[in-house]
Design a protein around this motif. Structure first.
Motif, PDB file in Angstrom:
ATOM      1  N   MET A   1       0.695  -0.983   0.402  1.00 59.40           N
ATOM      2  CA  MET A   1      -0.010   0.570  -0.563  1.00 59.40           C
ATOM      3  C   MET A   1       0.795   1.020  -0.166  1.00 59.40           C
ATOM      4  SD  MET A   1      -3.262  -0.991  -0.063  1.00 59.40           S
ATOM      5  CE  MET A   1      -4.805  -0.669   1.086  1.00 59.40           C
ATOM      6  N   GLY A   2       0.386   2.081  -0.634  1.00 58.66           N
ATOM      7  CA  GLY A   2       0.846   3.792  -0.610  1.00 58.66           C
ATOM      8  C   GLY A   2       0.414   4.632   0.135  1.00 58.66           C
ATOM      9  N   LYS A   3       1.118   5.502  -0.063  1.00 59.67           N
ATOM     10  CA  LYS A   3       0.051   6.567   0.619  1.00 59.67           C
ATOM     11  C   LYS A   3       0.831   8.636   0.421  1.00 59.67           C
ATOM     12  CE  LYS A   3      -1.639   7.933   5.311  1.00 59.67           C
ATOM     13  NZ  LYS A   3      -1.437   8.200   6.764  1.00 59.67           N
ATOM     14  N   LEU A   4      -0.003   9.100  -0.531  1.00 62.35           N
ATOM     15  CA  LEU A   4      -0.156   9.772  -0.545  1.00 62.35           C
ATOM     16  C   LEU A   4      -0.304  11.421  -0.134  1.00 62.35           C
ATOM     17  CD1 LEU A   4       2.481  11.398  -2.635  1.00 62.35           C
ATOM     18  CD2 LEU A   4       0.872  11.136  -4.674  1.00 62.35           C
ATOM     19  N   THR A   5       0.249  12.307   0.564  1.00 64.84           N
ATOM     20  CA  THR A   5      -0.748  13.548   0.633  1.00 64.84           C
ATOM     21  C   THR A   5      -0.751  14.790  -0.464  1.00 64.84           C
ATOM     22  OG1 THR A   5      -0.366  13.331   2.739  1.00 64.84           O
ATOM     23  CG2 THR A   5      -1.382  15.468   2.228  1.00 64.84           C
ATOM     24  N   LEU A   6      -1.552  15.505  -1.379  1.00 66.21           N
ATOM     25  CA  LEU A   6      -1.632  16.186  -2.225  1.00 66.21           C
ATOM     26  C   LEU A   6      -2.511  17.560  -1.834  1.00 66.21           C
ATOM     27  CD1 LEU A   6      -3.227  14.338  -4.995  1.00 66.21           C
ATOM     28  CD2 LEU A   6      -0.575  14.824  -5.019  1.00 66.21           C
ATOM     29  N   LYS A   7      -1.717  18.594  -1.946  1.00 60.38           N
ATOM     30  CA  LYS A   7      -1.536  20.241  -1.122  1.00 60.38           C
ATOM     31  C   LYS A   7      -3.078  20.378  -2.883  1.00 60.38           C
ATOM     32  CE  LYS A   7      -1.717  23.877   0.568  1.00 60.38           C
ATOM     33  NZ  LYS A   7      -2.644  24.521   1.605  1.00 60.38           N
ATOM     34  N   ILE A   8      -3.862  20.385  -1.860  1.00 57.90           N
ATOM     35  CA  ILE A   8      -5.343  21.055  -2.783  1.00 57.90           C
ATOM     36  C   ILE A   8      -5.540  22.639  -2.970  1.00 57.90           C
ATOM     37  CG2 ILE A   8      -7.728  20.243  -3.840  1.00 57.90           C
ATOM     38  CD1 ILE A   8      -5.607  18.593  -4.121  1.00 57.90           C
ATOM     39  N   GLU A   9      -5.595  23.591  -4.019  1.00 51.94           N
ATOM     40  CA  GLU A   9      -6.282  24.757  -4.497  1.00 51.94           C
ATOM     41  C   GLU A   9      -7.281  24.714  -4.301  1.00 51.94           C
ATOM     42  OE1 GLU A   9      -2.394  26.955  -5.881  1.00 51.94           O
ATOM     43  OE2 GLU A   9      -1.402  26.466  -4.815  1.00 51.94           O
ATOM     44  N   GLY A  10      -8.318  26.035  -4.192  1.00 51.86           N
ATOM     45  CA  GLY A  10      -9.679  25.889  -5.139  1.00 51.86           C
ATOM     46  C   GLY A  10     -10.651  25.588  -4.616  1.00 51.86           C
ATOM     47  N   MET A  11     -10.745  24.838  -3.213  1.00 54.75           N
ATOM     48  CA  MET A  11     -11.717  24.487  -2.221  1.00 54.75           C
ATOM     49  C   MET A  11     -12.254  25.658  -1.287  1.00 54.75           C
ATOM     50  SD  MET A  11     -10.752  20.387  -1.698  1.00 54.75           S
ATOM     51  CE  MET A  11      -9.137  21.258  -0.473  1.00 54.75           C
ATOM     52  N   THR A  12     -13.213  26.086  -1.661  1.00 54.30           N
ATOM     53  CA  THR A  12     -14.129  26.740  -0.758  1.00 54.30           C
ATOM     54  C   THR A  12     -15.187  26.943   0.045  1.00 54.30           C
ATOM     55  OG1 THR A  12     -15.162  27.483  -2.838  1.00 54.30           O
ATOM     56  CG2 THR A  12     -13.762  28.454  -2.225  1.00 54.30           C
ATOM     57  N   CYS A  13     -15.605  25.101  -0.188  1.00 56.55           N
ATOM     58  CA  CYS A  13     -16.577  24.454   1.099  1.00 56.55           C
ATOM     59  C   CYS A  13     -17.059  23.213   0.669  1.00 56.55           C
ATOM     60  CB  CYS A  13     -18.312  25.357   0.652  1.00 56.55           C
ATOM     61  SG  CYS A  13     -18.388  24.259  -0.920  1.00 56.55           S
TER      62      CYS A  13
END
Length: 68
Positions: free
Chosen positions: A1-13
């Motif tokens: 199993m792998g695990k990755l964290t992504l930084k997401i832009e543009g979420m407001t709600c």
């Protein structure tokens, strides 16, 4: 199993958070996706060798958001 964290832009709600979660969960090989609106991140667990970082980024971008 792998695990990755992504930084997401543009979420407001909460709807944005749910949309990104759904988009990531639909990627073949993803076993869990936790998206945090407050932190602006998505932590994804997946089957190693079945999922690439690019496929996760594509899913987020197809949903209308950016990966930083």
């Amino acid at each position: 199993m792998g695990k990755l964290t992504l930084k997401i832009e543009g979420m407001t709600c909460g709807h944005c958070e749910a949309r990104v979660t759904k988009a990531l969960a639909e990627v073949d090989g993803v076993t869990d996706a936790k998206v945090s609106l407050e932190e602006g991140t998505a932590t994804v667990e997946f089957e190693t060798g079945k999922v690439t970082e690019d496929s996760l980024i594509d899913a987020v971008e197809d949903a209308g958001y950016e990966v930083a």
